[in-house]
Structures are given as C-alpha cells and as structure tokens.
Motif scaffolding. Structure first.
Motif, PDB file in Angstrom:
ATOM      1  N   GLY A  94       0.811  -1.210   0.000  1.00 53.20           N
ATOM      2  CA  GLY A  94       0.000   0.000   0.000  1.00 53.20           C
ATOM      3  C   GLY A  94       0.846   1.263   0.000  1.00 53.20           C
ATOM      4  N   ASP A  95       0.162   2.393  -0.140  1.00 50.27           N
ATOM      5  CA  ASP A  95       0.860   3.684  -0.172  1.00 50.27           C
ATOM      6  C   ASP A  95       1.421   4.069   1.191  1.00 50.27           C
ATOM      7  N   ARG A  96       0.816   3.526   2.253  1.00 46.68           N
ATOM      8  CA  ARG A  96       1.326   3.818   3.594  1.00 46.68           C
ATOM      9  C   ARG A  96       1.339   2.515   4.394  1.00 46.68           C
ATOM     10  N   PRO A  97       2.167   2.459   5.426  1.00 44.21           N
ATOM     11  CA  PRO A  97       2.231   1.229   6.235  1.00 44.21           C
ATOM     12  C   PRO A  97       0.867   0.906   6.829  1.00 44.21           C
ATOM     13  N   PRO A  98       0.536  -0.374   6.952  1.00 44.99           N
ATOM     14  CA  PRO A  98      -0.767  -0.729   7.515  1.00 44.99           C
ATOM     15  C   PRO A  98      -0.809  -0.517   9.018  1.00 44.99           C
ATOM     16  N   HIS A  99      -1.988  -0.238   9.523  1.00 43.20           N
ATOM     17  CA  HIS A  99      -2.210  -0.205  10.960  1.00 43.20           C
ATOM     18  C   HIS A  99      -2.580  -1.624  11.375  1.00 43.20           C
ATOM     19  N   ILE A 100      -1.754  -2.239  12.213  1.00 44.67           N
ATOM     20  CA  ILE A 100      -1.914  -3.649  12.559  1.00 44.67           C
ATOM     21  C   ILE A 100      -2.331  -3.789  14.022  1.00 44.67           C
ATOM     22  N   THR A 101      -3.367  -4.587  14.228  1.00 47.99           N
ATOM     23  CA  THR A 101      -3.867  -4.833  15.576  1.00 47.99           C
ATOM     24  C   THR A 101      -3.838  -6.320  15.872  1.00 47.99           C
ATOM     25  N   SER A 102      -3.223  -6.691  16.988  1.00 53.36           N
ATOM     26  CA  SER A 102      -3.256  -8.070  17.468  1.00 53.36           C
ATOM     27  C   SER A 102      -4.473  -8.249  18.371  1.00 53.36           C
ATOM     28  N   ILE A 103      -5.223  -9.307  18.132  1.00 60.99           N
ATOM     29  CA  ILE A 103      -6.376  -9.615  18.970  1.00 60.99           C
ATOM     30  C   ILE A 103      -6.192 -11.010  19.547  1.00 60.99           C
ATOM     31  N   GLY A 104      -6.221 -11.115  20.855  1.00 62.32           N
ATOM     32  CA  GLY A 104      -6.106 -12.415  21.506  1.00 62.32           C
ATOM     33  C   GLY A 104      -7.328 -12.700  22.336  1.00 62.32           C
ATOM     34  N   HIS A 105      -7.972 -13.821  22.058  1.00 56.74           N
ATOM     35  CA  HIS A 105      -9.148 -14.211  22.846  1.00 56.74           C
ATOM     36  C   HIS A 105      -8.800 -15.400  23.726  1.00 56.74           C
ATOM     37  N   SER A 106      -9.212 -15.349  24.980  1.00 52.33           N
ATOM     38  CA  SER A 106      -9.022 -16.460  25.904  1.00 52.33           C
ATOM     39  C   SER A 106      -7.532 -16.817  25.988  1.00 52.33           C
ATOM     40  N   TYR A 107      -7.187 -18.095  25.812  1.00 54.37           N
ATOM     41  CA  TYR A 107      -5.780 -18.491  25.886  1.00 54.37           C
ATOM     42  C   TYR A 107      -4.951 -17.799  24.800  1.00 54.37           C
ATOM     43  N   GLY A 108      -5.615 -17.444  23.695  1.00 56.86           N
ATOM     44  CA  GLY A 108      -4.905 -16.735  22.635  1.00 56.86           C
ATOM     45  C   GLY A 108      -4.341 -15.413  23.091  1.00 56.86           C
ATOM     46  N   SER A 109      -4.959 -14.795  24.126  1.00 53.92           N
ATOM     47  CA  SER A 109      -4.432 -13.530  24.634  1.00 53.92           C
ATOM     48  C   SER A 109      -3.067 -13.720  25.286  1.00 53.92           C
ATOM     49  N   TYR A 110      -2.852 -14.901  25.862  1.00 56.99           N
ATOM     50  CA  TYR A 110      -1.538 -15.172  26.450  1.00 56.99           C
ATOM     51  C   TYR A 110      -0.489 -15.251  25.352  1.00 56.99           C
ATOM     52  N   LEU A 111      -0.814 -15.958  24.257  1.00 56.64           N
ATOM     53  CA  LEU A 111       0.128 -16.047  23.144  1.00 56.64           C
ATOM     54  C   LEU A 111       0.403 -14.659  22.575  1.00 56.64           C
ATOM     55  N   VAL A 112      -0.643 -13.863  22.404  1.00 56.91           N
ATOM     56  CA  VAL A 112      -0.467 -12.506  21.884  1.00 56.91           C
ATOM     57  C   VAL A 112       0.428 -11.690  22.811  1.00 56.91           C
ATOM     58  N   GLY A 113       0.233 -11.829  24.121  1.00 59.14           N
ATOM     59  CA  GLY A 113       1.080 -11.108  25.066  1.00 59.14           C
ATOM     60  C   GLY A 113       2.539 -11.505  24.945  1.00 59.14           C
ATOM     61  N   GLN A 114       2.788 -12.806  24.847  1.00 60.59           N
ATOM     62  CA  GLN A 114       4.166 -13.286  24.701  1.00 60.59           C
ATOM     63  C   GLN A 114       4.797 -12.806  23.402  1.00 60.59           C
ATOM     64  N   ALA A 115       4.027 -12.853  22.318  1.00 58.54           N
ATOM     65  CA  ALA A 115       4.550 -12.424  21.019  1.00 58.54           C
ATOM     66  C   ALA A 115       4.811 -10.927  20.992  1.00 58.54           C
ATOM     67  N   THR A 116       3.926 -10.152  21.645  1.00 61.60           N
ATOM     68  CA  THR A 116       4.115  -8.701  21.668  1.00 61.60           C
ATOM     69  C   THR A 116       5.388  -8.330  22.420  1.00 61.60           C
ATOM     70  N   MET A 117       5.609  -8.949  23.551  1.00 60.26           N
ATOM     71  CA  MET A 117       6.842  -8.671  24.303  1.00 60.26           C
ATOM     72  C   MET A 117       8.068  -9.098  23.510  1.00 60.26           C
ATOM     73  N   LEU A 118       7.947 -10.206  22.790  1.00 57.27           N
ATOM     74  CA  LEU A 118       9.062 -10.665  21.952  1.00 57.27           C
ATOM     75  C   LEU A 118       9.382  -9.629  20.881  1.00 57.27           C
ATOM     76  N   SER A 119       8.349  -9.070  20.253  1.00 50.29           N
ATOM     77  CA  SER A 119       8.576  -8.132  19.151  1.00 50.29           C
ATOM     78  C   SER A 119       9.035  -6.756  19.624  1.00 50.29           C
ATOM     79  N   THR A 120       8.557  -6.309  20.785  1.00 49.69           N
ATOM     80  CA  THR A 120       8.982  -4.993  21.263  1.00 49.69           C
ATOM     81  C   THR A 120      10.382  -5.028  21.880  1.00 49.69           C
ATOM     82  N   ARG A 121      10.807  -6.202  22.315  1.00 46.26           N
ATOM     83  CA  ARG A 121      12.136  -6.319  22.921  1.00 46.26           C
ATOM     84  C   ARG A 121      13.192  -6.770  21.925  1.00 46.26           C
ATOM     85  N   HIS A 122      12.766  -7.249  20.774  1.00 45.89           N
ATOM     86  CA  HIS A 122      13.718  -7.735  19.755  1.00 45.89           C
ATOM     87  C   HIS A 122      13.327  -7.161  18.396  1.00 45.89           C
ATOM     88  N   ARG A 123      13.379  -5.860  18.290  1.00 44.96           N
ATOM     89  CA  ARG A 123      12.951  -5.192  17.073  1.00 44.96           C
ATOM     90  C   ARG A 123      13.894  -5.421  15.906  1.00 44.96           C
TER      91      ARG A 123
END
Length: 591
Positions: free
Chosen positions: A420-449
């Motif tokens: 696209g012409d501009r970077p996409p706005h990306i949202t992670s959504i975690g439901h139930s146990y999936g929220s734990y995975l999303v939390g782990q992945a988010t910390m991984l990505s913000t700490r290892h950019r």
C-alpha cells in the motif's frame, strides 16, 4: 562460474529442452505399450509351446524389459533439466538482486566480483561524517560481496550436479547399462529419494531468513521464475512470511486440494488420515462457500486468502478476510482453547462465537463500519499453533510460548509484503488463551525489534492473563485494550493463591476443579492463571465496555466478544480500535 557467465545465462531455455524430453518419453511409452499389446501379449496368449516357443518368449520378454528400462531412464532426464534450470534461475536472481542493490548503494562491482565505492573528495576527508560513510560503505560492500559469492557458488554447484546426473544417464545409454531393468529401477528410486537433495532448494531463503529478506528475494525473481516456482513447489511458498498474500493463497489452496484429493481417495483411512481429511474438507468447504459469497455484490463478503495451511501438530490454518497486502487496517486474531481447523472452516457453526472464521469476518465488518473514505480492512484468524484441547493444558503457558515466535514473525511478514501507499495499521487480537500467546509475542517483538516488528495496538478479550504483570510490560504504552465480561468464567477465575487455599469454584461447571491441579501458591490476589488480571485497574490497560453476559451461562458469555448477537458494544469497540479510531471506544473503569 563467474559473474558474466551467470549474469548473461539463459537457464529458461533448459525448460524447453525438458519439455522436449518429456514429449519424447511420452511417445516412447506409447511405443512400448504398442509393443506390449501387439507382440508380447499376443505371443503369451497364443498357447504356443515347444523349444522354439520357449526361446522366442524369452527373447520377447527381454526386449520388453529393455524397452521398459529405456523408458524409465528417458523419463528421468526432463526432471534433471528442470531441477537444474530452477537452481540456475534462483542463483541468477540472487546475483541480479545483489548487483541492483550495489548500484542503489553507490557501489561498483567488477567482473571478478570485487566491490568498491567512490572515495570521498580529499577536502571532505576531515568531515565528521567521513568515517561513518566509510564504515557504512565497507559493511555494504562486504554484504554485497558475500551475496555474490553465494550466488556464484550455488550456480556452480547446480552446473556440476546437473552435468553429473546427465553424464550418468548418458553413460547408461552408451554402455547399454540403462537397458537393464534393475539398473533403471535403481536410478528411479534414487531420483525419487532426492539423492543429494533438489537443487532448487539451495536457492530458497534459509529457514531463519526474516520476512523482509524473504520478500526481497521474491521480488528479485522474474515473473516467469515466480510463476514456475509457484506451480512446481507451492509447499515452499504458502507458509513463508514475507511472500505476497495472493501467492500464498494460491499455493496453500493447491496444497489443500492435493491433500483433500489424496486422502479422499484412500479407503479405508487410518485414524490420523481421517483427522487430516476432515480438516482439509472443512477448510475447503469454507473457501468454496466464501468464494461464492465474495462474487455476490450484495453479500458484504470480502475475498478469502488462505495464508497458512499444514498438518503440523493439531493442524494449521491462517485465513484472511480481505487482502492484507493492500488493506489500510489489518487485524490478526488468535483464538484460544479447543480451537481446531474445523473452527476456522465450516465446523462448530451451531453456537454463536464458536466458529473462529465467522468471528474474524465479524471483526472485518465492524472495522469497515468504523473506517472513513479510502479505508480498507483485512481480518485474519491465525491458528498457527496447537491450541490447548482442554482446561488442564490451558493452565500452562507452554503452548502459548511455543507459538509466540511464529505469530510475531507472521505480523512482521504482513508489514514486509504490504504494497500500500502507507504502512498498515496492525492490531493483534487475543481471545481467551490466545491472549496469552499474543502477550508473549508482543513482548518478543517490542524487545527484539531487530528480528520482529510489533503491532500498533493489542486487544485482549476474555483473558486468563497475558503473561504480563502490567500493560506497560508489553512495550506498547497506551495501546493495550482489554475486554472482560462480568460473568465470563475465564476472566473471573479464582486466583492461584485462592486455589492453593482450597477456594476453587466452578468455572464452566465441574471442570473448574481440573484447573487447579498442580498450580502453586501466588502472592498477588489479582493474579490469574497466566499473569495479572488484564481487566484490573492496576494492570493499566484501556478497558472497553462489553455485555455483562449471563451468570447462568458463563461459557456462552466467554464466546460472545466477537459476535454481534450478545456481545453488546464489544465488537463495535474492537472495530474502532482496529480502524485506528480508539478514541471512539467506550471505556469503563477497571476492576
């Protein structure tokens, strides 16, 4: 192999030679069949006996064996030429991309592969930026030189290996060893087993390549190379983050169709084969139904993209509603406990909220409702991990931790392949146990950019904990959103120390007693099974309003966040965040 030889090579012409050999092989097979029907079968069925008959039949059978052996040998040549051509093309693409990158960086490459750059003007050598310029150019030159060396090495190996294989078949033909059925069968078995491995595989990005590197490699291929690779090796492209969505979709549909046809033709099927067949069937049916709806202008249904499919573990399925490579707003939803491929396909549709494909479609519609002119959406359900099949498995974070790197890589791939012409706005959504995975992945990505690119916003709903003590631990200040219904049994779990103290209550009926097994004492009364309660005021997330749910039906309440039926304002709030309008979300106080 030198730069000029590889740069100016035309390996595509080998495909023409391979096609010619395939045609010759087909014609030879027809000749062998004619011989079998017209001569060998007739003699064997003639009731001819005696010494002469015995000698004639032996001679005829010997000729039949030689024809069959020759056909086998002839049929192998086209495959060798194609394998060599693919390897040459991929190596050449790497070289051309390296040369193009060198020009873009102001570097020069001579015919020997030496990489240099224009020296600074003598008057600029004492400039404070001069040392930085030299370091940058030296590092870039080293990188380009290494890539050129790798491309030349791969091309040389393809040349040597292809020549060796062709010499083998030529030698068999010259010495007539290839007319021996045992020899030809041995060559066929060796080819089927792959020998030293398919040459083209050496031209693919290595397993640890980043999505950006994968995307750069793909863009460096010519359209013909891309098309050939997609047609011949879809299994290599469908699950590679960084490959464009439409390419992944075509590749995964091909793999899915092949699995469905192959398993469907087996009778009887083993228990494992039946599970794999049913997974393929439910997903294939979903795609067929959605394709029909997408073709109907009045159906309000986007095109589906199958971005992931596989038989690993409990099965894999990643389905996007809308094109993530062009969408301005992309959400990626990770479902939780008991989710299966059937939950993404056509299974579990009787209960609202139980079908994760439908939930992702609901998010797409909610996002579109919040977007202004020029906005577009892609809503993805990501089942790229083994979701816990039951409460006892969900009490551990092992499955979430195991799946987090793949999810973080997938999000990075969305950015890498976006056109696209501009970077996409990306949202992670975690439901139930999936929220734990999303939390782990988010910390991984913000700490290892250096290896991952994080989402812009994170939404966690119905969460038993995101693996964090505070929202700030996720590394996205002010961008963590939480939805928790009053009567959701998962968000109202007893804390670990309450369980240790013998206060285990019912979550979804009698299974509540299962959760506490083996869990140790916790010192924080707000701590749930997988981290602090995200809905608690001290967690620091932005809690948005959802329906309270039913005290009599906590399990139904847990499944209603992404549904328009009983979730109240939940879906509209989620759509607002995904569309980049979090200011529209209705916020409520934390617990």
């Amino acid at each position: 192999m030198d730069i000029a030889a590889l740069r100016d090579a035309r390996p595509g012409e080998l495909y023409g030679a391979a096609d010619a050999y395939d045609q010759l092989h087909t014609a030879f097979q027809e000749h062998t069949s004619s011989w079998q029907r017209g001569t060998a079968d007739r003699v064997h069925g003639s009731q001819w006996t005696g010494q002469a008959a015995t000698g004639a039949i032996a001679s005829i059978d010997g000729t039949t064996g030689k024809l069959q052996a020759a056909g086998i040998e002839l049929g192998l040549i086209g495959a060798v030429l194609r394998d060599g051509a693919e390897a040459f093309e991929l190596a050449r693409a790497k070289l051309l991309q390296a040369l193009a990158d060198a020009r873009a960086k102001g570097l020069s490459v001579n015919e020997l592969g030496d990489v240099g750059w224009e020296p600074l003007d003598p008057r600029s050598r004492h400039d404070p930026d001069a040392a930085g310029y030299e370091r940058t150019q030296k590092a870039a030159a080293q990188d380009i030189g290494d890539r050129i060396t790798l491309a030349l090495r791969e091309a040389a190996e393809a040349d040597r290996t292809t020549a060796e294989r062709l010499r083998c078949y030529t030698g068999n033909a010259t010495s007539q060893a290839g007319l021996d059925l045992a020899t030809a069968s041995g060559d066929l078995a060796a080819a089927a087993l792959g020998g030293p491995g398919p040459l083209y595989a050496k031209g693919l990005p290595p397993e640890g390549a980043t999505p950006t590197q994968v995307n750069s490699w793909w863009r460096g291929l010519t359209p013909d190379e891309q098309q050939r690779l997609s047609a011949a090796h879809p299994e290599q492209l469908g699950n590679r983050d960084g490959i464009p969505a439409d390419v992944r979709d075509r590749a995964n549909r091909k793999v899915l169709d092949d699995a469905y046809d192959r398993l469907g033709a087996k009778s009887p099927r083993t228990e494992d084969e039946e599970k794999r067949y049913q997974r393929a069937r439910t997903l294939k049916l979903r795609l067929q139904q959605d394709d029909a709806l997408a073709a109907d202008p009045g159906a309000d249904h986007p095109r589906d993209y199958l971005l992931g499919y596989g038989d690993e573990g409990q099965g894999r399925a990643v389905l996007s509603f809308g094109d993530p490579d062009t969408a301005t707003d992309v959400s990626v939803h990770v479902p939780g406990m008991t989710t299966t491929v059937s939950s993404v396909g056509v299974g579990n549709r009787a209960d609202a909220g139980a079908n994760e494909g439908d939930n992702a479609l609901n998010v797409w519609r909610a996002t579109r409702a919040q977007q202004g002119p020029g906005g577009s959406a892609a809503s993805i359900v990501w089942l790229g991990y083994d979701a816990p099949p039951g409460m006892s498995d969900a009490a551990s974070g092992d499955r979430g931790k195991a799946g987090a790197p793949a999810y973080a890589n997938f999000l990075t791939g969305i950015r890498a392949s976006h056109g696209g012409d501009r970077p996409p706005h990306i949202t992670s959504i975690g439901h139930s146990y999936g929220s734990y995975l999303v939390g782990q992945a988010t910390m991984l990505s913000t700490r290892h950019r250096d290896g991952y690119l994080p989402p812009d916003d994170v939404i966690i709903v119905g969460s038993p904990g995101a693996g964090a003590a505070k929202a700030a631990d996720l590394g996205l200040p002010g961008r963590v959103w939480v939805g928790a219904a009053t009567y959701d049994g998962v968000t109202d779990l007893p804390s670990k120390n309450e369980v240790a103290g013998g206060l285990v209550g019912s979550i979804f009926g009698p299974v509540g007693t299962v959760v506490g097994a083996g869990i140790g004492h916790a010192t924080d009364s707000d701590e749930l099974w997988l981290g602090s309660d995200p809905a608690d005021a001290d967690f620091g997330g932005k809690r948005f309003s959802v329906a309270d749910g039913s005290v009599a039906h906590p399990q139904d309440t847990h499944l209603e966040y992404l549904t328009p039926q009983n979730g109240g304002p939940s879906l509209a709030n989620i759509g607002a965040v995904v569309a980049g309008h979090g200011d529209r979300a209705q916020l409520v106080a934390g617990r």
